[in-house]
Design a protein around this motif. Structure first.
Motif, PDB file in Angstrom:
ATOM      1  N   VAL A  90      79.710  36.324  -7.241  1.00  0.00           N
ATOM      2  CA  VAL A  90      80.935  37.097  -7.746  1.00  0.00           C
ATOM      3  C   VAL A  90      82.249  36.845  -7.145  1.00  0.00           C
ATOM      4  O   VAL A  90      83.426  36.807  -7.602  1.00  0.00           O
ATOM      5  N   GLY A  91      82.181  36.362  -5.657  1.00  0.00           N
ATOM      6  CA  GLY A  91      83.024  36.088  -4.907  1.00  0.00           C
ATOM      7  C   GLY A  91      83.829  34.964  -5.606  1.00  0.00           C
ATOM      8  O   GLY A  91      84.986  34.785  -5.799  1.00  0.00           O
ATOM      9  N   PRO A  99      93.185  33.394  -8.364  1.00  0.00           N
ATOM     10  CA  PRO A  99      93.192  32.573  -7.158  1.00  0.00           C
ATOM     11  C   PRO A  99      94.071  33.169  -6.240  1.00  0.00           C
ATOM     12  O   PRO A  99      93.863  32.882  -5.031  1.00  0.00           O
ATOM     13  N   LEU A 100      95.078  33.983  -6.493  1.00  0.00           N
ATOM     14  CA  LEU A 100      96.189  34.474  -5.523  1.00  0.00           C
ATOM     15  C   LEU A 100      95.769  35.815  -5.160  1.00  0.00           C
ATOM     16  O   LEU A 100      96.293  36.899  -4.360  1.00  0.00           O
ATOM     17  N   LEU A 101      94.649  36.474  -5.652  1.00  0.00           N
ATOM     18  CA  LEU A 101      94.178  38.079  -5.395  1.00  0.00           C
ATOM     19  C   LEU A 101      93.560  37.785  -4.016  1.00  0.00           C
ATOM     20  O   LEU A 101      92.758  37.355  -3.732  1.00  0.00           O
ATOM     21  N   ASP A 129      93.607  45.144  -4.746  1.00  0.00           N
ATOM     22  CA  ASP A 129      94.781  45.690  -4.840  1.00  0.00           C
ATOM     23  C   ASP A 129      94.560  46.889  -6.227  1.00  0.00           C
ATOM     24  O   ASP A 129      93.884  46.431  -7.260  1.00  0.00           O
ATOM     25  N   LYS A 130      94.843  48.013  -6.104  1.00  0.00           N
ATOM     26  CA  LYS A 130      94.524  48.957  -7.221  1.00  0.00           C
ATOM     27  C   LYS A 130      95.172  48.432  -8.582  1.00  0.00           C
ATOM     28  O   LYS A 130      94.652  48.968  -9.673  1.00  0.00           O
ATOM     29  N   GLN A 134      91.633  47.332 -13.049  1.00  0.00           N
ATOM     30  CA  GLN A 134      91.185  47.257 -14.433  1.00  0.00           C
ATOM     31  C   GLN A 134      91.021  45.955 -14.889  1.00  0.00           C
ATOM     32  O   GLN A 134      90.020  45.590 -15.724  1.00  0.00           O
ATOM     33  N   ALA A 135      92.007  44.877 -14.539  1.00  0.00           N
ATOM     34  CA  ALA A 135      91.680  43.291 -15.006  1.00  0.00           C
ATOM     35  C   ALA A 135      90.365  43.042 -14.383  1.00  0.00           C
ATOM     36  O   ALA A 135      90.026  42.140 -15.123  1.00  0.00           O
ATOM     37  N   LEU A 136      89.970  43.298 -13.034  1.00  0.00           N
ATOM     38  CA  LEU A 136      88.647  42.953 -12.486  1.00  0.00           C
ATOM     39  C   LEU A 136      87.695  43.415 -13.316  1.00  0.00           C
ATOM     40  O   LEU A 136      86.603  42.822 -13.577  1.00  0.00           O
ATOM     41  N   LYS A 137      87.632  44.614 -13.840  1.00  0.00           N
ATOM     42  CA  LYS A 137      86.606  45.444 -14.324  1.00  0.00           C
ATOM     43  C   LYS A 137      86.262  44.578 -15.541  1.00  0.00           C
ATOM     44  O   LYS A 137      85.348  44.381 -16.195  1.00  0.00           O
TER      45      LYS A 137
END
Length: 217
Positions: A90-91, A99-101, A129-130, A134-137
């Motif tokens: 997952v990482g 890549p910048l997150l 970052d909050k 949503q994009a991660l989800k």
């Protein structure tokens, strides 16, 4: 009874605040300042918060205790080595897509050997970052993960299904969270697990305390 209490009070006065902290810490793998205050109150030891902080700092400089981040302390000199395998996939997916997150992750599977009652399913936590949650989800759901966006306690009781490849997304608390690359260190896991016992019912508080007081963490 009163004689015993008087004797205990006299003994406590003969030991310095620094000595009391040392006596408490030598029996603990990890502790925070609130644990220490509770110990002092239970033993009826007079203290001032500034004095506690002063001697905690001195004991750190003497390498008697070590800072573990976010108000936590440890008596362990060397870093605890965690198995990254449960969170490597997952990482890697997140790093490749974003890549910048700045994010961190850990899984209950990484500390499974320390549970007294082995969980039937493991959970991975990702902190970022909050504004990116949503994009991660959406991304992780598309990749087949059972993903939840920062569920509250009442939501977890009704809707969260802990099954294979479950990921819970949480907003990062601080950009200075202890981690190695994107992988959370044991100090962060220790704090987050305590918080998640209240949010997701992962473990009860008694089980949590046993994990870190009776094992070599």
């Amino acid at each position: 009874m009163k004689k015993q209490e008087k004797s205990l009070s006299t003994m406590n006065k003969t030991i310095t605040i620094k000595g009391h902290i040392h006596n408490y810490a030598k029996n603990e793998r990890y502790f925070n300042i609130n644990d220490l205050r509770s110990y002092f109150n239970e033993k009826k030891i007079d203290y001032k918060n500034d004095t506690l902080k002063k001697y905690l700092y001195l004991l750190k400089t003497e390498n008697v205790i070590y800072g573990a981040g976010r108000g936590w302390y440890s008596t362990i000199r060397h870093d605890f080595v965690l198995d990254r395998k449960p969170v490597e996939e997952v990482g890697a997916l997140i790093k490749d897509k974003f890549p910048l997150l700045d994010f961190s992750c850990w899984s209950t599977e990484q500390i499974k050997g320390f549970f007294h009652h082995m969980p039937s399913q493991f959970v991975t936590f990702v902190y970022a970052d909050k504004d990116f949650l949503q994009a991660l989800k959406d991304f992780l759901t598309d990749k087949g993960y059972n993903t939840y966006l920062n569920p509250r306690k009442n939501e977890t009781e009704k809707y969260v299904e802990l099954k294979n490849q479950t990921v819970i997304l949480r907003p990062s608390i601080s950009s200075r969270e202890p981690k190695n690359q994107c992988f959370a260190k044991i100090e962060k896991i220790l704090v987050n697990l305590f918080m998640e016992t209240k949010k997701v019912n992962l473990r009860d508080i008694g089980e949590y305390q046993k994990i870190f007081s009776t094992n070599n963490l």
